[in-house]
Design a protein around this motif. Sequence first.
Motif, PDB file in Angstrom:
ATOM      1  N   ALA A 135      -1.164   3.320  -5.424  1.00 46.31           N
ATOM      2  CA  ALA A 135       0.132   2.636  -5.292  1.00 46.31           C
ATOM      3  C   ALA A 135       0.710   2.309  -6.671  1.00 46.31           C
ATOM      4  O   ALA A 135       1.904   2.518  -6.912  1.00 46.31           O
ATOM      5  CB  ALA A 135      -0.019   1.374  -4.457  1.00 46.31           C
ATOM      6  N   LEU A 136      -0.117   1.804  -7.578  1.00 42.55           N
ATOM      7  CA  LEU A 136       0.359   1.460  -8.922  1.00 42.55           C
ATOM      8  C   LEU A 136       0.847   2.687  -9.680  1.00 42.55           C
ATOM      9  O   LEU A 136       1.886   2.648 -10.340  1.00 42.55           O
ATOM     10  CB  LEU A 136      -0.750   0.760  -9.713  1.00 42.55           C
ATOM     11  CG  LEU A 136      -1.073  -0.659  -9.291  1.00 42.55           C
ATOM     12  CD1 LEU A 136      -2.346  -1.147  -9.970  1.00 42.55           C
ATOM     13  CD2 LEU A 136       0.094  -1.592  -9.598  1.00 42.55           C
ATOM     14  N   THR A 137       0.109   3.766  -9.596  1.00 44.51           N
ATOM     15  CA  THR A 137       0.487   4.998 -10.297  1.00 44.51           C
ATOM     16  C   THR A 137       1.801   5.540  -9.753  1.00 44.51           C
ATOM     17  O   THR A 137       2.697   5.906 -10.519  1.00 44.51           O
ATOM     18  CB  THR A 137      -0.638   6.046 -10.170  1.00 44.51           C
ATOM     19  OG1 THR A 137      -1.837   5.491 -10.722  1.00 44.51           O
ATOM     20  CG2 THR A 137      -0.292   7.326 -10.893  1.00 44.51           C
ATOM     21  N   ALA A 138       1.928   5.573  -8.442  1.00 44.26           N
ATOM     22  CA  ALA A 138       3.160   6.079  -7.822  1.00 44.26           C
ATOM     23  C   ALA A 138       4.343   5.161  -8.128  1.00 44.26           C
ATOM     24  O   ALA A 138       5.451   5.632  -8.407  1.00 44.26           O
ATOM     25  CB  ALA A 138       2.963   6.228  -6.311  1.00 44.26           C
ATOM     26  N   ALA A 139       4.121   3.853  -8.099  1.00 35.39           N
ATOM     27  CA  ALA A 139       5.199   2.905  -8.385  1.00 35.39           C
ATOM     28  C   ALA A 139       5.632   2.997  -9.842  1.00 35.39           C
ATOM     29  O   ALA A 139       6.827   2.981 -10.150  1.00 35.39           O
ATOM     30  CB  ALA A 139       4.755   1.479  -8.049  1.00 35.39           C
ATOM     31  N   SER A 140       4.681   3.099 -10.745  1.00 37.76           N
ATOM     32  CA  SER A 140       5.010   3.211 -12.167  1.00 37.76           C
ATOM     33  C   SER A 140       5.804   4.483 -12.439  1.00 37.76           C
ATOM     34  O   SER A 140       6.764   4.476 -13.217  1.00 37.76           O
ATOM     35  CB  SER A 140       3.723   3.199 -13.004  1.00 37.76           C
ATOM     36  OG  SER A 140       4.008   3.274 -14.374  1.00 37.76           O
ATOM     37  N   LEU A 141       5.450   5.553 -11.788  1.00 33.77           N
ATOM     38  CA  LEU A 141       6.190   6.811 -11.918  1.00 33.77           C
ATOM     39  C   LEU A 141       7.612   6.653 -11.379  1.00 33.77           C
ATOM     40  O   LEU A 141       8.581   7.085 -12.013  1.00 33.77           O
ATOM     41  CB  LEU A 141       5.460   7.934 -11.180  1.00 33.77           C
ATOM     42  CG  LEU A 141       6.091   9.312 -11.243  1.00 33.77           C
ATOM     43  CD1 LEU A 141       6.143   9.822 -12.684  1.00 33.77           C
ATOM     44  CD2 LEU A 141       5.306  10.284 -10.380  1.00 33.77           C
ATOM     45  N   ALA A 142       7.753   5.998 -10.235  1.00 30.21           N
ATOM     46  CA  ALA A 142       9.077   5.786  -9.647  1.00 30.21           C
ATOM     47  C   ALA A 142       9.926   4.846 -10.502  1.00 30.21           C
ATOM     48  O   ALA A 142      11.154   4.932 -10.477  1.00 30.21           O
ATOM     49  CB  ALA A 142       8.942   5.226  -8.227  1.00 30.21           C
ATOM     50  N   TRP A 143       9.284   3.983 -11.279  1.00 25.34           N
ATOM     51  CA  TRP A 143      10.000   3.044 -12.139  1.00 25.34           C
ATOM     52  C   TRP A 143      10.750   3.781 -13.245  1.00 25.34           C
ATOM     53  O   TRP A 143      11.779   3.350 -13.701  1.00 25.34           O
ATOM     54  CB  TRP A 143       9.030   2.022 -12.722  1.00 25.34           C
ATOM     55  CG  TRP A 143       9.713   0.927 -13.463  1.00 25.34           C
ATOM     56  CD1 TRP A 143       9.756   0.747 -14.816  1.00 25.34           C
ATOM     57  CD2 TRP A 143      10.479  -0.143 -12.903  1.00 25.34           C
ATOM     58  NE1 TRP A 143      10.487  -0.367 -15.128  1.00 25.34           N
ATOM     59  CE2 TRP A 143      10.949  -0.938 -13.975  1.00 25.34           C
ATOM     60  CE3 TRP A 143      10.821  -0.508 -11.602  1.00 25.34           C
ATOM     61  CZ2 TRP A 143      11.736  -2.074 -13.776  1.00 25.34           C
ATOM     62  CZ3 TRP A 143      11.598  -1.641 -11.420  1.00 25.34           C
ATOM     63  CH2 TRP A 143      12.045  -2.405 -12.488  1.00 25.34           C
ATOM     64  N   GLY A 144      10.223   4.906 -13.663  1.00 23.91           N
ATOM     65  CA  GLY A 144      10.885   5.671 -14.728  1.00 23.91           C
ATOM     66  C   GLY A 144       9.865   6.187 -15.705  1.00 23.91           C
ATOM     67  O   GLY A 144       9.239   7.203 -15.480  1.00 23.91           O
ATOM     68  N   LYS A 145       9.662   5.452 -16.769  1.00 25.26           N
ATOM     69  CA  LYS A 145       8.667   5.825 -17.773  1.00 25.26           C
ATOM     70  C   LYS A 145       7.325   5.246 -17.338  1.00 25.26           C
ATOM     71  O   LYS A 145       7.120   4.028 -17.415  1.00 25.26           O
ATOM     72  CB  LYS A 145       9.062   5.293 -19.147  1.00 25.26           C
ATOM     73  CG  LYS A 145       8.122   5.707 -20.234  1.00 25.26           C
ATOM     74  CD  LYS A 145       8.547   5.145 -21.582  1.00 25.26           C
ATOM     75  CE  LYS A 145       7.504   5.542 -22.619  1.00 25.26           C
ATOM     76  NZ  LYS A 145       7.586   4.702 -23.798  1.00 25.26           N
ATOM     77  N   GLU A 151       0.824  -1.211   0.000  1.00 24.29           N
ATOM     78  CA  GLU A 151       0.000   0.000   0.000  1.00 24.29           C
ATOM     79  C   GLU A 151       0.857   1.260   0.000  1.00 24.29           C
ATOM     80  O   GLU A 151       0.595   2.221   0.715  1.00 24.29           O
ATOM     81  CB  GLU A 151      -0.959  -0.002   1.198  1.00 24.29           C
ATOM     82  CG  GLU A 151      -1.888  -1.197   1.221  1.00 24.29           C
ATOM     83  CD  GLU A 151      -2.736  -1.278   2.481  1.00 24.29           C
ATOM     84  OE1 GLU A 151      -2.561  -0.465   3.419  1.00 24.29           O
ATOM     85  OE2 GLU A 151      -3.609  -2.169   2.536  1.00 24.29           O
ATOM     86  N   LEU A 152       1.891   1.252  -0.851  1.00 22.14           N
ATOM     87  CA  LEU A 152       2.864   2.346  -0.863  1.00 22.14           C
ATOM     88  C   LEU A 152       2.570   3.409  -1.901  1.00 22.14           C
ATOM     89  O   LEU A 152       2.203   3.101  -3.035  1.00 22.14           O
ATOM     90  CB  LEU A 152       4.274   1.804  -1.131  1.00 22.14           C
ATOM     91  CG  LEU A 152       4.914   0.976  -0.038  1.00 22.14           C
ATOM     92  CD1 LEU A 152       6.275   0.470  -0.503  1.00 22.14           C
ATOM     93  CD2 LEU A 152       5.081   1.796   1.229  1.00 22.14           C
ATOM     94  N   ALA A 154      11.219   4.583  -4.817  1.00 22.88           N
ATOM     95  CA  ALA A 154      12.482   4.751  -5.544  1.00 22.88           C
ATOM     96  C   ALA A 154      13.502   3.710  -5.091  1.00 22.88           C
ATOM     97  O   ALA A 154      14.210   3.125  -5.918  1.00 22.88           O
ATOM     98  CB  ALA A 154      13.034   6.160  -5.348  1.00 22.88           C
ATOM     99  N   ALA A 155      13.564   3.457  -3.796  1.00 24.82           N
ATOM    100  CA  ALA A 155      14.480   2.427  -3.282  1.00 24.82           C
ATOM    101  C   ALA A 155      14.076   1.057  -3.808  1.00 24.82           C
ATOM    102  O   ALA A 155      14.921   0.249  -4.208  1.00 24.82           O
ATOM    103  CB  ALA A 155      14.491   2.437  -1.758  1.00 24.82           C
ATOM    104  N   GLY A 156      12.774   0.789  -3.834  1.00 26.71           N
ATOM    105  CA  GLY A 156      12.284  -0.472  -4.374  1.00 26.71           C
ATOM    106  C   GLY A 156      12.577  -0.606  -5.859  1.00 26.71           C
ATOM    107  O   GLY A 156      12.985  -1.673  -6.326  1.00 26.71           O
ATOM    108  N   ALA A 157      12.394   0.477  -6.601  1.00 26.07           N
ATOM    109  CA  ALA A 157      12.666   0.449  -8.050  1.00 26.07           C
ATOM    110  C   ALA A 157      14.138   0.194  -8.316  1.00 26.07           C
ATOM    111  O   ALA A 157      14.492  -0.590  -9.210  1.00 26.07           O
ATOM    112  CB  ALA A 157      12.220   1.754  -8.697  1.00 26.07           C
TER     113      ALA A 157
END
Length: 148
Positions: A123-133, A41-42, A49-52
Amino acid sequence: MGVWNWALAAYARPGVPQACLALQDVHGQNTSYLLWAVWAELADPAQLAAGAQAAKAWERTALDRLREVRRALKSPLAPVSDAAREGLREDVKAAELRAERVLMETLAGLAGGQAGGAAALTALTAASLAWGKPAPDADLAALAAALG
């Protein structure tokens, strides 16, 4: 429930495999990382960013290589028998799943065992953003909807 068991149950839901594969194969996302973000639930940019960073390193080291071998073994390769090739492909598939489990459990350790409180789509939106593209919103929403 631990991250791996949660991910297995989530992946068994209708629409989840298709949504994950589209995000992975079409948009270059790491589905283990995305599922971890939903499980934890991040939405915190620093944690994501650390996870990515960890997921990208593991992807380069293990996942990409195993996936490439598994996919290469899908087609017949004379003179190797189909049974031998398929047997090896199953072994590589098992190693790929083990590598995904190692990644998810590593990421769970980064989350510190505390839920962040973010809804799945957030969470998905924030994670996808942190992933890069970032992946398209519609594809992230499809996964969030499939996850329930």
